[in-house]
Design a protein around this motif. Sequence first.
Motif, PDB file in Angstrom:
ATOM      1  N   ILE A   5      42.337  32.697  34.335  1.00  0.00           N
ATOM      2  CA  ILE A   5      41.579  33.555  35.251  1.00  0.00           C
ATOM      3  C   ILE A   5      42.292  34.858  35.432  1.00  0.00           C
ATOM      4  O   ILE A   5      43.695  34.388  36.050  1.00  0.00           O
ATOM      5  CB  ILE A   5      41.110  32.695  36.629  1.00  0.00           C
ATOM      6  N   ALA A   6      42.017  35.821  35.213  1.00  0.00           N
ATOM      7  CA  ALA A   6      42.987  37.140  35.424  1.00  0.00           C
ATOM      8  C   ALA A   6      42.423  38.400  36.056  1.00  0.00           C
ATOM      9  O   ALA A   6      41.093  38.576  35.956  1.00  0.00           O
ATOM     10  CB  ALA A   6      43.385  37.441  33.851  1.00  0.00           C
ATOM     11  N   ALA A  19      53.223  40.148  46.308  1.00  0.00           N
ATOM     12  CA  ALA A  19      53.106  39.734  47.853  1.00  0.00           C
ATOM     13  C   ALA A  19      51.609  39.481  48.019  1.00  0.00           C
ATOM     14  O   ALA A  19      51.262  38.703  48.594  1.00  0.00           O
ATOM     15  CB  ALA A  19      53.414  41.010  48.984  1.00  0.00           C
ATOM     16  N   ARG A  20      50.488  40.354  47.450  1.00  0.00           N
ATOM     17  CA  ARG A  20      49.397  40.154  47.499  1.00  0.00           C
ATOM     18  C   ARG A  20      48.659  38.832  46.926  1.00  0.00           C
ATOM     19  O   ARG A  20      47.919  38.252  47.513  1.00  0.00           O
ATOM     20  CB  ARG A  20      48.443  41.188  46.879  1.00  0.00           C
ATOM     21  N   ILE A  21      49.405  38.443  45.870  1.00  0.00           N
ATOM     22  CA  ILE A  21      48.820  37.109  45.306  1.00  0.00           C
ATOM     23  C   ILE A  21      49.351  36.015  46.087  1.00  0.00           C
ATOM     24  O   ILE A  21      48.425  34.880  46.134  1.00  0.00           O
ATOM     25  CB  ILE A  21      49.076  36.979  43.667  1.00  0.00           C
ATOM     26  N   ARG A  22      50.522  36.181  46.592  1.00  0.00           N
ATOM     27  CA  ARG A  22      51.127  34.959  47.618  1.00  0.00           C
ATOM     28  C   ARG A  22      50.022  34.842  48.726  1.00  0.00           C
ATOM     29  O   ARG A  22      49.919  33.578  49.086  1.00  0.00           O
ATOM     30  CB  ARG A  22      52.475  35.200  48.044  1.00  0.00           C
ATOM     31  N   VAL A  94      49.666  46.060  36.438  1.00  0.00           N
ATOM     32  CA  VAL A  94      50.100  44.770  36.744  1.00  0.00           C
ATOM     33  C   VAL A  94      49.213  43.738  36.654  1.00  0.00           C
ATOM     34  O   VAL A  94      48.185  43.802  37.224  1.00  0.00           O
ATOM     35  CB  VAL A  94      50.684  44.724  38.334  1.00  0.00           C
ATOM     36  N   ILE A  95      49.249  42.847  35.755  1.00  0.00           N
ATOM     37  CA  ILE A  95      48.343  41.471  35.580  1.00  0.00           C
ATOM     38  C   ILE A  95      48.863  40.431  36.278  1.00  0.00           C
ATOM     39  O   ILE A  95      49.885  39.942  36.359  1.00  0.00           O
ATOM     40  CB  ILE A  95      48.603  41.268  33.972  1.00  0.00           C
ATOM     41  N   VAL A  96      47.765  39.964  36.749  1.00  0.00           N
ATOM     42  CA  VAL A  96      47.934  38.647  37.556  1.00  0.00           C
ATOM     43  C   VAL A  96      46.853  37.682  37.038  1.00  0.00           C
ATOM     44  O   VAL A  96      45.572  37.912  36.699  1.00  0.00           O
ATOM     45  CB  VAL A  96      47.631  38.874  39.023  1.00  0.00           C
ATOM     46  N   GLU A  97      47.439  36.471  36.613  1.00  0.00           N
ATOM     47  CA  GLU A  97      46.772  35.642  35.871  1.00  0.00           C
ATOM     48  C   GLU A  97      46.929  34.186  36.421  1.00  0.00           C
ATOM     49  O   GLU A  97      48.252  33.903  36.644  1.00  0.00           O
ATOM     50  CB  GLU A  97      46.584  35.532  34.468  1.00  0.00           C
ATOM     51  N   ALA A  98      45.888  33.295  36.451  1.00  0.00           N
ATOM     52  CA  ALA A  98      46.410  31.891  36.718  1.00  0.00           C
ATOM     53  C   ALA A  98      45.581  31.002  35.494  1.00  0.00           C
ATOM     54  O   ALA A  98      44.750  31.339  35.008  1.00  0.00           O
ATOM     55  CB  ALA A  98      45.473  31.770  37.993  1.00  0.00           C
ATOM     56  N   MET A  99      46.323  29.743  35.253  1.00  0.00           N
ATOM     57  CA  MET A  99      46.002  29.052  34.536  1.00  0.00           C
ATOM     58  C   MET A  99      44.624  28.556  34.789  1.00  0.00           C
ATOM     59  O   MET A  99      44.455  28.122  35.997  1.00  0.00           O
ATOM     60  CB  MET A  99      46.741  27.857  34.123  1.00  0.00           C
ATOM     61  N   ASN A 100      43.553  28.419  33.792  1.00  0.00           N
ATOM     62  CA  ASN A 100      42.248  28.033  34.008  1.00  0.00           C
ATOM     63  C   ASN A 100      42.511  26.541  34.358  1.00  0.00           C
ATOM     64  O   ASN A 100      42.574  25.756  33.262  1.00  0.00           O
ATOM     65  CB  ASN A 100      41.476  28.164  32.895  1.00  0.00           C
ATOM     66  N   PRO A 101      41.873  25.813  35.177  1.00  0.00           N
ATOM     67  CA  PRO A 101      41.986  24.390  35.612  1.00  0.00           C
ATOM     68  C   PRO A 101      41.327  23.546  34.714  1.00  0.00           C
ATOM     69  O   PRO A 101      41.413  22.406  34.376  1.00  0.00           O
ATOM     70  CB  PRO A 101      41.526  24.356  37.129  1.00  0.00           C
ATOM     71  N   ASP A 102      40.258  24.462  33.715  1.00  0.00           N
ATOM     72  CA  ASP A 102      39.532  23.258  33.089  1.00  0.00           C
ATOM     73  C   ASP A 102      40.319  23.033  31.688  1.00  0.00           C
ATOM     74  O   ASP A 102      39.628  21.901  30.867  1.00  0.00           O
ATOM     75  CB  ASP A 102      38.295  24.341  32.359  1.00  0.00           C
ATOM     76  N   ALA A 126      38.695  32.870  43.476  1.00  0.00           N
ATOM     77  CA  ALA A 126      38.846  33.677  44.732  1.00  0.00           C
ATOM     78  C   ALA A 126      39.910  34.330  45.276  1.00  0.00           C
ATOM     79  O   ALA A 126      39.988  35.644  45.264  1.00  0.00           O
ATOM     80  CB  ALA A 126      38.349  32.874  45.924  1.00  0.00           C
ATOM     81  N   ALA A 127      41.164  33.873  44.799  1.00  0.00           N
ATOM     82  CA  ALA A 127      42.201  34.230  45.077  1.00  0.00           C
ATOM     83  C   ALA A 127      42.473  35.645  44.407  1.00  0.00           C
ATOM     84  O   ALA A 127      42.883  36.858  44.763  1.00  0.00           O
ATOM     85  CB  ALA A 127      43.432  33.386  44.888  1.00  0.00           C
ATOM     86  N   ILE A 128      42.222  35.362  42.950  1.00  0.00           N
ATOM     87  CA  ILE A 128      42.489  36.561  41.954  1.00  0.00           C
ATOM     88  C   ILE A 128      41.300  37.745  42.085  1.00  0.00           C
ATOM     89  O   ILE A 128      41.885  38.987  42.439  1.00  0.00           O
ATOM     90  CB  ILE A 128      42.182  36.016  40.564  1.00  0.00           C
TER      91      ILE A 128
END
Length: 131
Positions: A5-6, A19-22, A94-102, A126-128
Motif C-alpha cells: 500500500i503506497a 515524521a509524517r508517517i510516524r 519520497v515513497i512511503v509504502e506498507a506491506m499489504n496485510p493480505d 488510512a495512514a498512507i
Amino acid sequence: MDLAIATTLTETTFDDAVARIREALAGQGFGVLTEIDVTATLKKKIDADIENYLILGACNPQLAHRALGVDRQIGLLLPCNVVVRDSTEQPGAVIVEAMNPDIMVQVADAPGLPDVAADAATRLRAAIDSL
C-alpha cells in the motif's frame, strides 16, 4: 495482489516524510517497534551507497493479538513493515509504502485471519492516504 500500500510524496523531505508517517501510524493505533536505517547499515557493513531507505516495524497491539490468537506462527510476519525511501526514478520524491496485510492471508490460510488482515489494511491505507 499488490505487495504494498503506497504513495509518492513530491513536496516534502525524507525526514518530514518519516515524521509524517510516524504520526499517521500512531493515529491508526500503530507504534513503531523497530527502525532499520538500511542506508547506514549497507554503508557500514559493505561500503555500499544507496538512497535514503528506512524500514519501520509498525505494530498495532490489538491487531497483533488478534492475529496471534488465530495462528501463533503469524508472528513470523509481524510487525507490519513500512518503508520510507527516496525515489530513484523521480528526484526529490519520497515513497512511503506498507506491506499489504493480505500477504498474511496468502501465506497462512487460517480461518479468522482475513478479518484481521482487512482491518490492518484499512488502518494502514488510512495512514498512507493521510500523507
